[in-house]
Design an enzyme around this catalytic site. Structure first.
Site, PDB file in Angstrom:
ATOM      1  CG  HIS A   1      -1.929   1.081   1.223  1.00 45.68           C
ATOM      2  ND1 HIS A   1      -1.652   2.366   1.608  1.00 45.68           N
ATOM      3  CD2 HIS A   1      -3.249   1.071   0.876  1.00 45.68           C
ATOM      4  CE1 HIS A   1      -2.746   3.110   1.507  1.00 45.68           C
ATOM      5  NE2 HIS A   1      -3.732   2.339   1.061  1.00 45.68           N
TER       6      HIS A   1
ATOM      7  CG  HIS B   1      -9.179   4.266  -2.525  1.00 44.16           C
ATOM      8  ND1 HIS B   1      -8.822   5.436  -1.894  1.00 44.16           N
ATOM      9  CD2 HIS B   1      -8.192   3.381  -2.237  1.00 44.16           C
ATOM     10  CE1 HIS B   1      -7.681   5.273  -1.250  1.00 44.16           C
ATOM     11  NE2 HIS B   1      -7.273   4.037  -1.438  1.00 44.16           N
TER      12      HIS B   1
ATOM     13  NE  ARG C   1       2.199  14.666  -5.629  1.00 39.14           N
ATOM     14  CZ  ARG C   1       1.620  13.741  -4.857  1.00 39.14           C
ATOM     15  NH1 ARG C   1       0.625  14.079  -4.042  1.00 39.14           N
ATOM     16  NH2 ARG C   1       2.015  12.480  -4.920  1.00 39.14           N
TER      17      ARG C   1
ATOM     18  CB  CYS D   1       4.329  16.376 -10.216  1.00 36.74           C
ATOM     19  SG  CYS D   1       3.966  14.954  -9.161  1.00 36.74           S
TER      20      CYS D   1
ATOM     21  CE1 TYR E   1       6.340  10.954  -6.992  1.00 35.88           C
ATOM     22  CE2 TYR E   1       6.813  10.609  -4.663  1.00 35.88           C
ATOM     23  CZ  TYR E   1       6.051  11.197  -5.662  1.00 35.88           C
ATOM     24  OH  TYR E   1       5.013  12.031  -5.324  1.00 35.88           O
TER      25      TYR E   1
END
Length: 624
Positions: A97, A122, A199, A256, A404
């Site tokens: 997760h 979700h 962000r 980003c 990332y």
């Protein structure tokens, strides 16, 4: 159940790659179903107009489990959840997760709907489809109602977030991640503060500047107050930073890591991490603050000799770990790290910023102090900066070690990443510098443009390359990339070799192809497919398609961005009619459409959870 601090400590010592750790395998229980039977009714996650939208399909093949039994499974050894009458065993997902184990423990044994009412990404469908493969049973109708009632509602950490402009399109609303209308990015070279993409990984903290403290610790840090046997630690107030050090300004573009992530979430692929940016998570500002190297020098490091190679970093320091004041419901804070040598480089221009475009930092952008690392990905540039630690190891925050990473195209969430760690985590580097990119901003995507009497056509865009590499040329095309010509570049500031931190804007007035001219002469409409490809100073150029670099985290996305427009010879030249898909925004994935229902990143997709957007700054002004 462990307390939150113990869970967080466990998470931060287990998230990163360790060659001694073998890939995990899904935890099984006596009632676990590892796959959906072929005769099971398909989950409706595509059509919100139907009553069964996002409803778990009937599973008569699975047992009915008492709610009391579900509520016993709240430990790391067994994590069960309910959603709309279905029961799921997500024990194997505790390290997979993105929010980590503390988030899963927080909701264990409960109904997920109240949590998803806040984190509505979700509801987009692919999450529910994946969860169905972990379904182990059903609740009775009575227990399904009881589970919702007993779970109740959870506190909303985002109630005190700043008010934002209507010109930021939310890719997620909680936490807020908003991108500007891309046609506004070429109106000014410097992006106005209110239009700069926002962000937020977590809720925006409200920090009293008088109580702000920056804490610096780790290898090589010296303090007059430190005692033998204790680690040195230095603390700086906001006033210290503004008065003890010389102010430095730098113009740099931030992007980003996941900009254009929705492009990779198409009919053939799924991305299981948010936000799903569309295209506009890139902006440019002039930042003001103090050089990090000056503060490190005050902390006892000989930054000049280290930067010049005359002295080795103290005790093998290789990384600068950073942590913000922002945190989730369990107390877990945002953080990451970047190379130590970038921080001490005399020309690296890493700053602790307290100003943005000549004003104090807005709350959304890190007030009162944030990190700016020119040429690096936005995710490393920690906002609401609280702690800096010099270390021989990278940060163990999940945002560094998990979220990332650049995986190979054959690695998927479903197959490899849900059960963390994957087999070859060493083959997934953390992103720091981003590849060269560009995209057309004007005219807007899917626009109808008046061309009465016109024989040429003008468009504009932005281009940028990470690591300080200069954009040398931007080639443009109006036929989808069959033919190309160079555009005109615009960069009103001067930056040094390999220190081109800020973007380049481009424009082109191009003669229409003969076949298009003929169509317009006949009074017929004509379609154009406008795209661009930038070339940087290392002769890197954008790829035409995403297939060679598709990755499960949806980062470093830079294939050609296609803008589809229609030319109408019956409308006055320059007149533009918009046909936006999302809340009046032209921002779409490449090609002008969403392959999967987007609905503001899932905020408005589920009929039972499609309201509650906070008012914009324009609404506040109108009311007042």
């Amino acid at each position: 159940m462990r307390d939150d601090n113990e869970n967080i400590a466990k998470m931060e010592t287990s998230s990163c790659y360790d060659p001694s750790i073998q890939p995990s395998t899904p935890t099984t229980t006596t009632s676990t179903s590892s796959s959906i039977p072929p005769n099971t009714k398909k989950y409706n996650t595509a059509d919100p107009t139907k009553s069964d939208f996002n409803q778990p399909p009937p599973r008569p093949d699975l047992p009915t489990i008492p709610l009391s039994e579900v509520q016993e499974h709240t430990e790391e050894s067994s994590l069960w959840y309910t959603f709309r009458g279905a029961v799921y065993d997500l024990t194997s997902f505790q390290e997979g997760h993105p929010g980590g184990l503390p988030r899963l423990l927080m909701a264990a044994g409960q109904d997920l709907e109240c949590y998803w009412d806040i984190y509505r990404q979700h509801f987009r469908g692919h999450v529910l489809e994946w969860m169905e493969t972990h379904r182990i049973g059903n609740l009775s109708e009575e227990d399904a109602i009881k589970s919702r009632v007993e779970t109740g509602t959870i506190g909303d950490m985002f109630e005190n977030d700043p008010v934002r402009t209507k010109d930021l399109l939310p890719a997620t609303s909680k936490p807020f991640n908003g991108e500007p209308r891309i046609e506004l990015l070429t109106e000014d070279y410097i992006t106005p503060n209110h239009l700069f993409y926002a962000r937020c990984h977590l809720a925006v903290p409200d920090i009293d500047p008088e109580e702000y403290r920056l804490v610096i610790s780790g290898k090589g840090v010296k303090s007059e107050k430190s005692k033998k046997g204790k680690k040195a630690k230095r603390k700086f107030t906001l006033h210290d930073l503004k008065t003890k050090f010389k102010k430095h300004e730098v113009v740099t573009t931030l992007q980003c890591a996941g900009n254009r992530r929705e492009d990779l979430h198409d009919k053939d692929h799924k991305i299981f991490i948010a936000p799903h940016w569309v295209v506009g998570a890139m902006s440019t500002a002039k930042w003001g603050g103090v050089k990090l190297r000056d503060v490190l020098e005050e902390c006892g490091l000989n930054v000049d000799d280290i930067a010049l190679g005359n002295e080795e970093p103290p005790d093998g320091v290789e990384h600068i770990q950073c942590e913000g004041y922002d945190h989730d419901e369990t107390g877990y804070t945002y953080g990451g790290s970047f190379p130590f040598m970038k921080g001490v480089d005399g020309l690296g221009e890493v700053i602790l910023a307290y100003e943005m475009n000549g004003e104090e930092l807005p709350r959304d952008h890190g007030y009162p102090v944030r990190l700016i690392i020119p040429g690096h990905v936005g995710a490393r540039q920690v906002k609401w900066l609280h702690k800096i630690k010099l270390s021989d190891a990278p940060s163990k925050k999940s945002y560094q070690c998990k979220s990332y990473l650049g995986f190979a195209p054959d690695i998927t969430f479903e197959k490899d990443l849900a059960h963390w760690p994957p087999a070859r985590l060493d083959q997934a580097p953390i992103i720091h510098e981003q590849p060269v990119t560009s995209f057309v901003c004007n005219p807007p995507q899917n626009a109808i443009i008046g061309m009465k009497g016109a024989t040429d056509f003008t468009f504009k865009g932005v281009a940028w390359s990470g690591g300080g590499r200069k954009v040398e040329r931007v080639d443009v095309s109006v036929d989808g990339g069959d033919s190309w010509t160079a555009s005109e570049l615009y960069k009103p500031i001067k930056q040094k070799y390999n220190h081109h931190w800020a973007w380049t804007q481009f424009s082109k007035t191009i003669a229409l192809p003969e076949d298009v001219k003929e169509k317009l002469k006949r009074g017929e409409k004509a379609e154009l497919d406008i795209t661009s490809k930038a070339l940087d100073s290392a002769f890197n150029v954008q790829p035409s398609v995403m297939a060679p670099y598709w990755n499960a985290r949806g980062i470093a996305i830079n294939h050609w961005y296609h803008v589809k427009v229609t030319l109408d010879p019956n409308l006055t030249k320059g007149e533009i009619f918009r046909t936006e898909d999302e809340e009046g925004f032209p921002n779409t994935p490449s090609g002008g459409h969403f392959d999967r229902k987007w609905a503001m990143g899932g905020w408005k997709i589920d009929p039972q959870h499609n309201s509650g957007l906070r008012e914009t700054s324009e609404m506040v002004d109108e009311r007042e």
